[in-house]
Design a protein around this motif. Structure first.
Motif, PDB file in Angstrom:
ATOM      1  N   MET A  71       6.684 -36.224 -13.954  1.00  0.00           N
ATOM      2  CA  MET A  71       5.494 -35.594 -13.414  1.00  0.00           C
ATOM      3  C   MET A  71       5.715 -34.091 -13.412  1.00  0.00           C
ATOM      4  N   ASP A  72       4.673 -33.363 -13.777  1.00  0.00           N
ATOM      5  CA  ASP A  72       4.741 -31.911 -13.696  1.00  0.00           C
ATOM      6  C   ASP A  72       3.721 -31.417 -12.664  1.00  0.00           C
ATOM      7  N   GLN A  92      -0.043 -32.271 -13.158  1.00  0.00           N
ATOM      8  CA  GLN A  92      -0.301 -33.689 -12.882  1.00  0.00           C
ATOM      9  C   GLN A  92      -0.329 -33.950 -11.374  1.00  0.00           C
ATOM     10  N   GLU A 109      -3.555 -32.620  -9.939  1.00  0.00           N
ATOM     11  CA  GLU A 109      -4.664 -33.519 -10.281  1.00  0.00           C
ATOM     12  C   GLU A 109      -4.658 -34.744  -9.358  1.00  0.00           C
ATOM     13  N   ARG A 132       4.047 -41.605  -5.955  1.00  0.00           N
ATOM     14  CA  ARG A 132       4.930 -40.490  -6.307  1.00  0.00           C
ATOM     15  C   ARG A 132       5.748 -40.125  -5.085  1.00  0.00           C
TER      16      ARG A 132
END
Length: 189
Positions: free
Chosen positions: A1-2, A5, A8, A59
Motif C-alpha cells: 500500500m502506498d 491508496q 483513497e 489495513r
C-alpha cells in the motif's frame, strides 16, 4: 500500500480503529473500520497480530513506540518491514518514520500538541522526508487542525479524545483526512 491508496481508502471510511488490547482488536476486526492502528503488542506476538488483521481484510499500522521489545532505533522498522505484513508504521520519532519511508512502508508521525511551542515546532519536525501523514493529538481542535492542514504539507489524522459523531465531523470538517479512536462506538460512524 502506498500513501495515495491509503488516502483513497480513508476517503471512503475515514474512521481508524486504534486498538490497545486483545479485546479491542476483536471488536475492531468486526467493525466497519477499514484501517487499524495497533497500539500494543510485543516482538513475540506482533507478526501474528498483524497477520490476523490482514486476514480480516483490513489495513494495519504498527505504533513502533508502543510495541514491547522494540528499541527506538531504525532496526525496529526493519524488523516490522521484514517480519510482518504491516502496511506502515506510526511513531513520534522522525528517524523511525524516515526509515519506514525508505523501506516502502507508509509512515505516520504522531505529534502531541501540548502548547503553542509544540505547534510552532511542528513544521521543523515534519518534512517530506520524515512522514507521509501526520497524526495530531488531541484531535479535538478544529481551528488548529484547519491551520495544520494549510501549513504541514502532509495529510492530517486527528486522534486522541475523539468520542462521538460531533468530534468526528468537527475534525473531518476542519480538513483532517481521518480520525483515529480507541472508542469502539466511534468505529461504526
Amino acid at each position: 500500500m502506498d500513501t495515495p491508496q491509503l488516502l483513497e481508502l480513508l476517503a471512503d471510511g475515514p474512521v481508524i480503529a486504534a486498538v490497545k488490547d486483545d479485546d479491542g482488536l476483536k471488536r475492531a476486526l468486526r467493525s466497519e473500520a477499514p484501517v487499524l492502528f495497533l497500539l500494543y503488542g510485543d516482538i513475540l506476538t506482533i507478526r501474528d497480530t498483524v497477520a490476523q488483521v490482514r486476514e480480516a481484510g483490513k489495513r494495519v499500522f504498527v505504533h513502533l513506540d508502543l510495541v514491547e521489545g522494540l528499541s527506538t532505533r531504525e532496526i525496529s522498522v526493519d524488523f516490522i518491514a521484514r517480519s510482518t505484513a504491516a502496511d506502515g508504521v506510526i511513531s513520534t520519532k522522525a528517524a523511525l518514520t524516515r526509515r519506514a519511508r525508505e523501506l516502502g512502508l507508509v509512515a505516520i508521525q504522531r505529534i502531541f500538541l501540548l502548547d503553542s511551542m509544540a505547534l510552532k515546532n511542528l513544521e521543523r519536525h515534519v518534512s517530506n522526508e520524515t512522514a507521509d501523514l501526520v497524526e495530531v493529538l488531541p484531535g479535538l481542535m478544529p481551528k488548529i487542525i484547519r491551520q495544520l492542514c494549510r501549513t504541514a504539507g502532509r495529510p492530517i489524522i486527528a486522534g486522541g479524545l475523539i468520542s462521538d459523531k460531533e468530534d468526528v465531523t468537527g475534525a473531518l470538517g476542519a480538513g483532517a483526512v481521518a480520525v483515529s479512536s480507541t472508542n469502539p462506538a466511534v468505529w461504526s460512524m
